[in-house]
Design a protein around this motif. Structure first.
Motif: not given
Ligand code: SF4
Length: 818
Positions: A208-225, A244-254
């Protein structure tokens, strides 16, 4: 198995639930190899060969956090920290180190709202005059921006709308990982800010505020596909509303020692790759997809799953979130990227799609700081070295040259007109390294396809020209190589030069070109300096002096004096010809000629014929700037437009005069304007054949009014400068044989590289070149044959004096000495 492609991905967002369910099913059932292929196809179609990264410095503002997540090593209890927050001095010291290392981004990482959990944090904030961590973050981001020019990226977790709005004024982009929409994950039990709705609200408010935004998901923390699909779809849905979503990070759990999940298994590689590919397929193709290279041993496979960005890569600080996993060195990242046929490009924290549309996406106060680090595509300037905000003061002594003096930290990147050395982009022999012959056939992607067509004799079109300007790394060398081959084929190895003198007869001008540091006068953007107008006798004397020194040409250019009528230009021409009948008079821009005819009320053809009869022999192509009227409306709104410039040259050609093409590039425009310019002038050349050469004029920013007013970039990067000359060699092939290096703006080391990338001409000796110097260039004033030879000999090329129209001079050789 039918491929899952873009069409299906779109259906995922828009189709009825029944369709969505079946696509979910197919995402879950499609073999991994097929999914990876589909993801790569979507990525390649959208981003071609480009893979980006952000050179950044981490600023861990506070490691206190009110949340306690099972995988996190970043958050620390107060007892482990010397102070709850970094002080302003500490923040600045880290940021300065980043700026010195060539970073573009200051990534602020911090725990979420520690003041709500720890008294020590609340007390520190109160004692220092801040009512919240976010408030302190705002002030520190502003400080870093002001002092270093690094662009802040605020990564402050789940925020409220007013907090996001406050940070928007100091941070061109912001970020917060969605992580997962599951509300029952063990790892989030102690984390009140990880409630899914809090994350979704933040994402929505950012939109709503027109902010170029980075978001993402964590993979392997107990969630399913299924959970991951749901989270990615929620991101896509919010983006569909706001863009507004400029990028999505897909990050693996270690698993990390001393964390709640230290004994859990790491995210399996196939699961990670599946998640990246699913993200690429589910998300709109325009959203960039990132996976951190430091969290995978064999990180090249992440490219195989469809990412187009490596995220932030820091040359100096650890990844504070994953301190045990340092980043691969940039060289390794480049090798791995190029091994997969991709080209690496540094970006800003804000992605180009948003950076080039700042009125929508960026607070006005940030427009210039972003522009100041941008290249023409809205990516980060990629010349090596430091970029500091330029602070200037008026010079004590004002001569004809630059009239401002830089103070404070000096930028060390190459700039048009500055003395900083350019990077070696093609392995120039000039610096002793052997010429790196790039085998064009080993490249992949759109640029390789275009070059293949060029080598088959095809003419490149406007869209292909734009694509060529996106080249990086090996692609640049390949374009330079193809251009150099064409140069050799058309004009051979000799590098030509003309012995000439510039006579800038007045610097008084009624026009208000916003880039021009040369003109003085009541109506111009008046800086400092002395207005002057040479008399006809002065001009004649300078022409005589030039002839005595061996010149064959005088170049006449100046401001448009309010007292001139069109006969002035005829009088000037006669004055030169009367003084030296053999002198070639190369004079008067399309603006001067058009204005002269207009002030006399005389048809353009008649007027040009009268100039010709007075002795005018050819026209310079200056005043073209960028032949794109949208850009001219910014740079020179009261000057002739594109049609008028083209018409003047067309009429001059019909009258039997030759002329040349110039382009002033690197101020406010983007590559699509360069392509328009090239295509329009090429069409005229195909019609008249009257252009003798192309001269690239990289914008010199230092003392240019538009830069001093914080409304332009700092000129082109050296890569863009080299590409401009190489690409025009390719684009004009068969129509224009001569591509000139403007040594006043590019300098001798850069010139040597351009001469191996399609250029064959050094231009003129230009005694008394004032215009570039008035814009701040350091290389102006004059060259000698010996100085030209010092550039051409080390690259094994011969030097040949020419006349203005590329014949051999019919007078005794020059008598200049160095
Ligand atoms: S570029 Fe030429 S027309 Fe424009 S202000 Fe400068 S001197 Fe005048």
């Amino acid at each position: 198995m039918k491929q899952l492609g873009r069409a299906l991905a779109i259906q995922l967002h828009s189709g009825p639930r029944r369709v969505q369910l079946s696509i979910h099913q197919r995402l879950l059932e499609t073999p991994l190899d097929q999914l990876l292929t589909d993801a790569r196809t979507i990525r390649d179609r959208q981003f071609g060969s480009r893979v980006t990264y952000s050179p950044k410095v981490f600023i861990p503002l506070t490691m206190l956090c009110r949340d306690k997540c099972g995988y996190c090593t970043f958050a620390q209890p107060p007892a482990r920290l010397e102070n709850p927050y970094l002080s302003a001095d500490q923040v600045l010291a880290i940021a300065k180190q980043g700026a010195k290392s060539g970073c573009h981004e200051a990534l602020f990482t911090l725990g979420e709202r520690p003041e709500l959990r720890y008294d020590v944090a609340a007390e520190w904030l109160k004692a220092n005059g801040f009512d919240s961590t976010v408030h302190y973050l705002h002030d520190m981001a502003a400080l870093v921006l002001k002092e270093t020019g690094l662009l802040p990226h605020a990564n402050a977790g789940a925020l409220y709308k007013d907090e996001l709005a406050m940070l928007r004024s100091v941070s061109p982009s912001q970020g917060m990982m969605i992580e997962s929409l599951r509300d029952d994950l063990d790892c989030h039990r102690g984390a009140p800010d990880k409630v899914p709705q809090r994350r979704l609200d933040t994402l929505e408010w950012a939109g709503e505020l027109k902010i170029p935004f980075t978001t993402g998901i964590l993979v392997g923390i107990g969630e399913t596909r299924e959970d991951r699909i749901n989270a990615l779809e929620a991101i896509a849905t919010s983006h569909a509303r706001h863009g507004h979503v400029q990028e999505v990070i897909v990050q693996n759990f270690l698993p990390k020692p001393r964390t709640g999940m230290q004994h859990e298994a790491p995210c399996p590689q196939d699961e990670y790759l599946w998640s990246i590919a699913a993200a690429r397929i589910i998300l709109p193709p325009s959203i960039h997809l990132q996976a951190p290279p430091n969290l995978s041993d064999d990180f090249g496979i992440l490219l195989d799953a469809g990412i187009d960005d490596w995220g932030g890569v820091s040359p100096i600080t650890a990844d504070h979130v994953n301190p045990e996993r340092p980043w691969p060195a940039l060289d390794k990242l480049r090798v791995v990227t190029e091994a997969r046929g991709k080209a690496l490009a540094p970006r800003l924290t804000i992605y180009p799609e948003f950076a080039i549309n700042p009125t929508v996406w960026v607070d006005e106060a940030l427009h210039f700081p972003i522009q100041d680090r941008s290249d023409a595509e809205g990516l980060g300037r990629d010349d090596p070295g430091q970029v500091w905000p330029e602070k200037v003061t008026a010079a004590d002594v004002v001569l004809d040259g630059a009239e401002v003096v830089l103070i404070g930290h000096r930028s060390t990147q190459w700039y048009s007109g500055a003395n900083n050395p350019p990077p070696s982009l093609i392995g120039s022999q000039h610096d002793g390294t052997p010429f790196d012959e790039v085998d064009v056939d080993t490249l992949r992607g759109p640029i390789a396809e275009i070059l293949h067509g060029v080598r088959l004799g095809q003419r490149i079109n406007e869209a292909e020209i734009v694509t060529l300007f996106s080249a990086r790394g090996k692609e640049v060398r390949a374009i330079a190589r193809v251009a150099d081959d064409l140069r050799k084929q058309v004009v051979g190895d000799a590098i030509t030069w003309v012995h000439n003198r510039n006579i800038n007869y007045t610097n008084v001008c009624t026009f208000k070109c916003k880039f021009c540091g040369f003109s003085k006068g009541p109506l111009s953007l008046n800086l400092r300096g002395t207005p002057y107008l040479l008399t006809l006798d002065d001009i004649a004397n300078r022409a005589r002096e030039a002839w005595d020194l061996g010149a064959t040409e005088v170049t006449l250019q100046g401001g448009i004096h309010p007292d001139f009528d069109g006969d002035y230009y005829i009088d000037v021409t006669r004055a030169v010809k009367n003084a030296v009948p053999e002198m070639h008079v190369h004079g008067f821009t399309a603006l001067e000629v058009t204005e002269g005819a207009k002030r006399l009320g005389e048809p353009l053809y008649n007027y040009i014929m009268r100039l010709k009869e007075a002795g005018l022999a050819s026209l310079p192509g200056t005043a073209a700037e960028i032949l794109d009227d949208d850009i001219r409306a910014i740079l020179c709104p009261d000057k002739i437009n594109t049609e008028e410039w083209l018409e003047c040259h067309q009429v001059a050609h019909e009258a039997g005069l030759r002329s040349n093409i110039t382009i002033m590039f690197g101020s406010v425009e983007h590559p699509n304007s360069w392509a328009k310019h090239i295509v329009r002038t090429r069409a005229l050349q195909a019609q008249t054949g009257g252009f003798t050469e192309f001269v690239g004029l990289p914008f010199v920013h230092m003392a240019s009014p538009i830069y001093l007013q914080h409304k332009s970039r700092r000129g082109p990067t050296f890569r863009e400068t080299l590409l401009m000359h190489a690409i025009v060699r390719i684009a004009y092939h068969g129509l224009i044989d001569n591509i000139q290096v403007s040594w006043t703006k590019i300098g001798p080391i850069g010139a040597a590289q351009l001469l191996q990338a399609g250029c064959n001409d050094m231009g003129g000796t230009l005694m008394n070149e004032n215009i570039s110097r008035a814009a701040g260039a350091s290389h102006g004033q004059g060259m000698t044959e010996d100085a030209f030879r010092a550039i051409t000999e080390p690259i094994g090329r011969s030097l040949l004096q020419r006349d203005t129209t590329y014949g051999r001079p019919d007078r005794e050789p020059a008598i200049l000495s160095s």
